[in-house]
Design a protein around this motif. Structure first.
Motif, PDB file in Angstrom:
ATOM      1  N   VAL A  36       0.811  -1.212   0.006  1.00  0.00           N
ATOM      2  CA  VAL A  36       0.063   0.185   0.041  1.00  0.00           C
ATOM      3  C   VAL A  36       0.865   1.288  -0.208  1.00  0.00           C
ATOM      4  CG1 VAL A  36      -1.647   1.308   1.268  1.00  0.00           C
ATOM      5  CG2 VAL A  36      -1.940  -1.176   1.280  1.00  0.00           C
ATOM      6  N   PRO A  59      -4.795   8.367   2.985  1.00  0.00           N
ATOM      7  CA  PRO A  59      -5.299   7.310   2.454  1.00  0.00           C
ATOM      8  C   PRO A  59      -4.505   6.026   2.992  1.00  0.00           C
ATOM      9  CG  PRO A  59      -3.933   8.247   0.866  1.00  0.00           C
ATOM     10  CD  PRO A  59      -4.210   9.214   2.156  1.00  0.00           C
ATOM     11  N   THR A  63      -6.840   2.550   4.350  1.00  0.00           N
ATOM     12  CA  THR A  63      -6.611   1.237   3.372  1.00  0.00           C
ATOM     13  C   THR A  63      -6.262   0.085   4.421  1.00  0.00           C
ATOM     14  OG1 THR A  63      -6.164   2.740   1.429  1.00  0.00           O
ATOM     15  CG2 THR A  63      -5.555   0.344   1.487  1.00  0.00           C
ATOM     16  N   CYS A  66      -9.126  -1.186   6.539  1.00  0.00           N
ATOM     17  CA  CYS A  66     -10.088  -1.914   5.814  1.00  0.00           C
ATOM     18  C   CYS A  66      -9.485  -3.358   5.589  1.00  0.00           C
ATOM     19  CB  CYS A  66     -10.019  -1.052   4.336  1.00  0.00           C
ATOM     20  SG  CYS A  66     -11.431   0.014   4.455  1.00  0.00           S
ATOM     21  N   ARG A  67      -8.081  -3.557   5.176  1.00  0.00           N
ATOM     22  CA  ARG A  67      -7.684  -4.871   5.258  1.00  0.00           C
ATOM     23  C   ARG A  67      -7.621  -5.774   6.327  1.00  0.00           C
ATOM     24  NH1 ARG A  67      -4.377  -3.568   0.206  1.00  0.00           N
ATOM     25  NH2 ARG A  67      -6.057  -2.452  -0.888  1.00  0.00           N
ATOM     26  N   ARG A  73     -12.728  -5.217  -1.269  1.00  0.00           N
ATOM     27  CA  ARG A  73     -11.958  -4.419  -2.033  1.00  0.00           C
ATOM     28  C   ARG A  73     -12.930  -3.322  -2.665  1.00  0.00           C
ATOM     29  NH1 ARG A  73      -6.188  -5.602  -2.783  1.00  0.00           N
ATOM     30  NH2 ARG A  73      -6.002  -6.777  -0.823  1.00  0.00           N
ATOM     31  N   GLU A  76     -13.980  -0.683  -0.253  1.00  0.00           N
ATOM     32  CA  GLU A  76     -12.882   0.367   0.316  1.00  0.00           C
ATOM     33  C   GLU A  76     -13.175   1.858  -0.087  1.00  0.00           C
ATOM     34  OE1 GLU A  76      -8.918  -0.888  -0.129  1.00  0.00           O
ATOM     35  OE2 GLU A  76      -9.231  -2.661   0.900  1.00  0.00           O
ATOM     36  N   PRO A  77     -13.415   2.112  -1.571  1.00  0.00           N
ATOM     37  CA  PRO A  77     -13.575   3.680  -1.816  1.00  0.00           C
ATOM     38  C   PRO A  77     -14.614   4.357  -1.047  1.00  0.00           C
ATOM     39  CG  PRO A  77     -13.193   2.034  -3.706  1.00  0.00           C
ATOM     40  CD  PRO A  77     -13.552   1.078  -2.573  1.00  0.00           C
ATOM     41  N   HIS A  80     -13.182   4.897   2.450  1.00  0.00           N
ATOM     42  CA  HIS A  80     -12.417   6.109   2.423  1.00  0.00           C
ATOM     43  C   HIS A  80     -13.179   7.404   2.257  1.00  0.00           C
ATOM     44  CE1 HIS A  80      -8.129   4.774   1.308  1.00  0.00           C
ATOM     45  NE2 HIS A  80      -8.859   3.443   1.317  1.00  0.00           N
ATOM     46  N   HIS A 162      -7.136   5.723  12.666  1.00  0.00           N
ATOM     47  CA  HIS A 162      -6.717   6.445  11.474  1.00  0.00           C
ATOM     48  C   HIS A 162      -6.161   7.712  11.646  1.00  0.00           C
ATOM     49  CE1 HIS A 162      -7.863   9.031   8.228  1.00  0.00           C
ATOM     50  NE2 HIS A 162      -7.263   8.368   7.302  1.00  0.00           N
TER      51      HIS A 162
END
Length: 323
Positions: A36, A59, A63, A66-67, A73, A76-77, A80, A162
């Motif tokens: 990433v 970002p 990311t 999320c993983r 996947r 994910e957007p 974000h 985050h």
């Protein structure tokens, strides 16, 4: 939260977040973290000016989280975007900011919670590697975590985990650019990043204050009596620069010994995401220092967010090469 409920939920969460039950979690994410980070840095190619916050520090951790959670996947957007809108509304000033800023944050919180609820419901009976699936299917010594508790834990990791990492990476890059000799040294000595991140957590921590503590009984601090029930604000950043504890505390020194800072809090509320936050920052700073071409600050000091609790630049513009 307070014990015993706090202890129960913390035990259930940490069973799948690190030692002793999941000792290989952070090590097992090394390749994903690096991939990433490298992908984001690759996008810097050909750019003379970069915003470390928008182009990398923001970002990267969302990311990673999320993983960690096992968010698909394709989703994910959306996550974000929701996290971005939510965090933009945290420091909302109703006197100067448009109402839509707060409204977007409120809607983002609802959308994020709805998404997490759906993902947890879909995880039941489908064991997987993601934290959501692990928690949804684990019948440990304390029983199974309720769906609402899983959602709250996931939201905490996405938002609190985050924002702090964004600030730690950004504060770290700013500090290195202000100390070019340390930046050059890190480029030549990658192993320096481990004590360097510990010094950053002491010298320029992302969390400055914990304002949500209460005195359980009367206590005396420095000849001042604090009555039972009084709100207490813990000044973590000040404690980490206590001259009675740290020699020359206002100096950034990655070679500092016995560096027991308060960057992750202490006691029963010690941040259990600390090992992952450390490794994210180590990988991020090592990659940035190695790949950026003669970086320099555009503005010093950069604009900071107004929060007294979370300290970090809103943007950190740098130029590289001949920019």
């Amino acid at each position: 939260m307070d014990p015993p409920e706090h202890d129960r939920l913390r035990r259930m969460a940490t069973r799948h977040f690190g030692p002793p039950h999941t000792p290989g979690l952070v090590i097992g994410m090394e390749d994903a973290l690096t991939t990433v980070a490298v992908g984001l840095i690759d996008d810097f190619a050909g750019k003379e000016r970069i915003d470390i916050v928008d182009d990398f520090a923001f970002p990267f951790p969302v990311t990673v989280t999320c993983r960690l959670l096992g968010v698909p996947r394709a989703v994910e957007p959306d996550v974000h975007r929701w996290v971005s809108d939510l965090m933009n509304s945290v420091d909302d000033n109703p006197e100067t900011d448009p109402k839509e800023k707060l409204d977007k944050g409120v809607q983002a919180r609802k959308d994020l919670c709805r998404c997490l609820v759906e993902l947890v419901e879909q995880s039941h009976g489908r064991p997987g590697d993601g934290l959501l699936s692990r928690l949804a299917n684990d019948d440990g010594p304390d029983g199974r975590m309720a769906d609402a508790e899983i959602v709250a834990t996931a939201r905490l990791l996405l938002v609190a985990g985050h924002e702090t990492v964004v600030n730690l990476i950004t504060n770290g890059m700013l500090t290195l650019l202000r100390h070019p000799q340390v930046l050059r040294r890190l480029r030549e000595e990658p192993g320096l990043v481990v004590p360097l991140v510990e010094e950053l957590l002491r010298y320029e921590p992302p969390v400055q204050i914990i304002p949500w503590r209460v005195a359980y009984s009367d206590l005396t601090v420095a000849d001042t009596v604090i009555p039972q029930g009084s709100q207490i604000m813990l000044m973590l950043a000040s404690g980490s620069r206590d001259p009675k504890r740290f020699h020359d505390p206002d100096r950034f020194d990655p070679d500092r010994h016995d560096n027991r800072h308060l960057g992750f809090g202490s006691g029963i509320h010690l941040c259990f995401g600390g090992p992952l936050a450390r490794r994210e920052t180590q990988i991020a700073l090592t990659g940035l220092v190695r790949r950026l071409d003669r970086p320099s600050l555009v503005t010093d000091p950069p604009p900071y967010r107004p929060s007294p609790v979370l300290r970090g630049p809103v943007h950190l513009d740098i130029e590289q090469g001949d920019g």
